[in-house]
Design a protein around this motif. Sequence first.
Motif, short mmCIF file in Angstrom:
data_model
loop_
_atom_site.label_atom_id
_atom_site.label_comp_id
_atom_site.label_asym_id
_atom_site.label_seq_id
_atom_site.Cartn_x
_atom_site.Cartn_y
_atom_site.Cartn_z
N ASP A 329 0.84 -1.21 0.00
CA ASP A 329 0.00 0.00 0.00
C ASP A 329 0.87 1.26 0.00
OD1 ASP A 329 -2.27 -1.56 -0.01
OD2 ASP A 329 -2.58 -1.45 2.16
N GLU A 330 1.99 1.22 0.74
CA GLU A 330 2.91 2.35 0.75
C GLU A 330 3.56 2.55 -0.63
OE1 GLU A 330 5.72 1.61 3.80
OE2 GLU A 330 4.28 1.86 5.44
N ILE A 331 3.91 1.45 -1.29
CA ILE A 331 4.51 1.54 -2.62
C ILE A 331 3.53 2.19 -3.59
CG2 ILE A 331 5.35 0.21 -4.59
CD1 ILE A 331 6.51 -1.81 -2.60
N LYS A 332 2.27 1.77 -3.53
CA LYS A 332 1.29 2.36 -4.44
C LYS A 332 1.09 3.84 -4.15
CE LYS A 332 -3.39 1.90 -6.28
NZ LYS A 332 -4.65 1.12 -6.30
N ALA A 333 1.05 4.20 -2.86
CA ALA A 333 0.86 5.60 -2.51
C ALA A 333 2.06 6.44 -2.93
CB ALA A 333 0.64 5.73 -0.99
N GLY A 334 3.27 5.86 -2.90
CA GLY A 334 4.47 6.60 -3.23
C GLY A 334 4.82 6.63 -4.70
N THR A 335 4.27 5.69 -5.49
CA THR A 335 4.64 5.61 -6.91
C THR A 335 3.44 5.68 -7.85
OG1 THR A 335 4.48 3.18 -7.00
CG2 THR A 335 6.60 4.14 -6.28
N GLY A 336 2.25 5.40 -7.35
CA GLY A 336 1.08 5.34 -8.21
C GLY A 336 0.92 4.02 -8.93
N LEU A 337 1.84 3.07 -8.70
CA LEU A 337 1.80 1.78 -9.38
C LEU A 337 1.13 0.72 -8.49
CD1 LEU A 337 5.45 1.66 -10.76
CD2 LEU A 337 3.38 2.20 -12.06
N GLU A 338 0.38 -0.17 -9.14
CA GLU A 338 -0.07 -1.35 -8.41
C GLU A 338 1.16 -2.18 -8.03
OE1 GLU A 338 -3.10 -1.72 -7.52
OE2 GLU A 338 -4.17 -0.32 -8.84
N ALA A 339 1.10 -2.84 -6.87
CA ALA A 339 2.30 -3.50 -6.36
C ALA A 339 1.96 -4.83 -5.69
CB ALA A 339 3.02 -2.59 -5.37
N ALA A 340 2.96 -5.71 -5.67
CA ALA A 340 2.81 -7.01 -5.01
C ALA A 340 4.15 -7.48 -4.46
CB ALA A 340 2.26 -8.05 -5.99
N ILE A 341 4.09 -8.19 -3.35
CA ILE A 341 5.26 -8.88 -2.79
C ILE A 341 5.07 -10.36 -3.07
CG2 ILE A 341 6.56 -9.43 -0.70
CD1 ILE A 341 5.59 -6.78 0.47
N VAL A 342 6.08 -10.97 -3.67
CA VAL A 342 5.92 -12.35 -4.15
C VAL A 342 7.07 -13.23 -3.70
CG1 VAL A 342 4.58 -11.65 -6.18
CG2 VAL A 342 7.08 -11.77 -6.33
N ASP A 343 6.80 -14.51 -3.67
CA ASP A 343 7.81 -15.54 -3.41
C ASP A 343 7.81 -16.46 -4.63
OD1 ASP A 343 9.57 -17.40 -2.43
OD2 ASP A 343 8.23 -18.20 -0.89
N VAL A 344 8.87 -16.36 -5.44
CA VAL A 344 8.93 -17.10 -6.70
C VAL A 344 10.21 -17.92 -6.71
CG1 VAL A 344 8.88 -16.90 -9.22
CG2 VAL A 344 7.76 -15.16 -7.81
N ASN A 345 10.15 -19.13 -7.26
CA ASN A 345 11.36 -19.94 -7.37
C ASN A 345 11.43 -20.63 -8.72
OD1 ASN A 345 9.73 -22.32 -7.22
ND2 ASN A 345 9.77 -22.21 -4.99
N ASP A 346 12.51 -21.37 -8.94
CA ASP A 346 12.72 -22.04 -10.22
C ASP A 346 11.87 -23.31 -10.38
OD1 ASP A 346 14.49 -20.17 -11.18
OD2 ASP A 346 16.26 -21.17 -10.38
N LEU A 347 11.09 -23.65 -9.37
CA LEU A 347 10.21 -24.82 -9.45
C LEU A 347 8.84 -24.44 -10.02
CD1 LEU A 347 11.06 -26.47 -6.01
CD2 LEU A 347 12.01 -27.00 -8.27
N ARG A 348 8.76 -23.24 -10.60
CA ARG A 348 7.52 -22.74 -11.22
C ARG A 348 6.41 -22.59 -10.19
NH1 ARG A 348 6.82 -25.15 -17.25
NH2 ARG A 348 5.50 -23.28 -17.30
#
Length: 391
Positions: A329-348
């Motif tokens: 929410d802070e990222i969106k307020a500070g940049t105007g962009l929709e944002a997400a925190i993700v956990d991604v790995n090479d196991l798809r």
Amino acid sequence: MNILIGLGLAIAGLVLLLWLLFEWQYSTRQGNLLEFDSGIWQFLTYEPEHYQIELILTATNKTRNLDVFLVELKPEVSLLSSDSLDHVHSETQLRSRHANITSRHDNYWESYIVSPKKSTSAEIQLNITGKNLDQLKTAWVKIHYTIYGPGGREEKVKHCIIPLQFPNGEQRERWRPTPDADVLPIRTHILSAGDTPVDVMQRYVIGHAQAGDIVTIAETPIAIMQGNFYHPSDIKPRWLAKRLCYYFQSTSSLATACGLQTLINESGAWRVAFAFIAGAIAKALFRKPGVFYMLAGEQARLIDDVTGTLPPYDQFIVLGPKNPQAVVDEIKAGTGLEAAIVDVNDLRRVKVLAATSGVSEKLLNQALVMNPAGNAAEQTPIVLIRPNRAN
């Protein structure tokens, strides 16, 4: 005779009760509760053959009514570089910032009594000279310090990671197509507790973004910026962690006593013990895996043990981020962009920890399933997603 036995039992019970009350009172004592913050640093000089950095750390006595002594302090610096350090020289200068005491200039730390709820500070100046300084990536400053008080004498270490190499925010764009969106992995400096997510986005992302884009960032750098990581030397494994860690797969971050103790410190011993028993029963009797991770708390899946991330954080246990929804929410307020925190790995596998209201989780999964950020030394924790117009 019965009266004597009864009297003896009563006395024994009273002694036991007094002992338990005494131990309970002792267990609530705060002891040597003096802690350093993450520090504030700045470049005083940033020239091709000379870096001068000022680092200020503040130690606060968090007890209610106990004095704690800060008796020794010594900084140690490790430089991480992509090239040889043969022609690079570094030296440190230590000065105290005690109230009403003149600072020394001989690198000697003068013992200081920190009163309850009060603070004192240390100033460390790091001078780096030589050739190929542009190949330096980070300075890992270890502050070895000794506190003395009701809890005895304790030796501790505070770790500060200072980035020395900063990618050009105007790096050449290399968008990669996916069926429903284009993705752009974005390189940053080695992030540290001195950074904030909004500042990082404004520095590296805004120049590439346009309306409708979605910015994603991995969960580990968010936790690092929050200071949510620990060196194993700061973790004291106890009875439960030392025994249960053997029951996890060797590739798990909970397969070491320190890794599991970190989870116990976050979730509590009783919760972890219950989750382990329930998980073992579910797996043995009902062939249902994953129950432990459902019951042991969110950190059970997010903790990265040593070697889990880039140097120098490969020497640390990194937890998951705190309050990830507030961060996006802070990222969106500070940049105007929709944002997400993700956990991604090479196991798809793609796990979305938090996202702003305008983000489609289906789109995130499709765009990130091939892990465009990478799991090696790419140093691209941010991925900018540009949905196709049809989406």
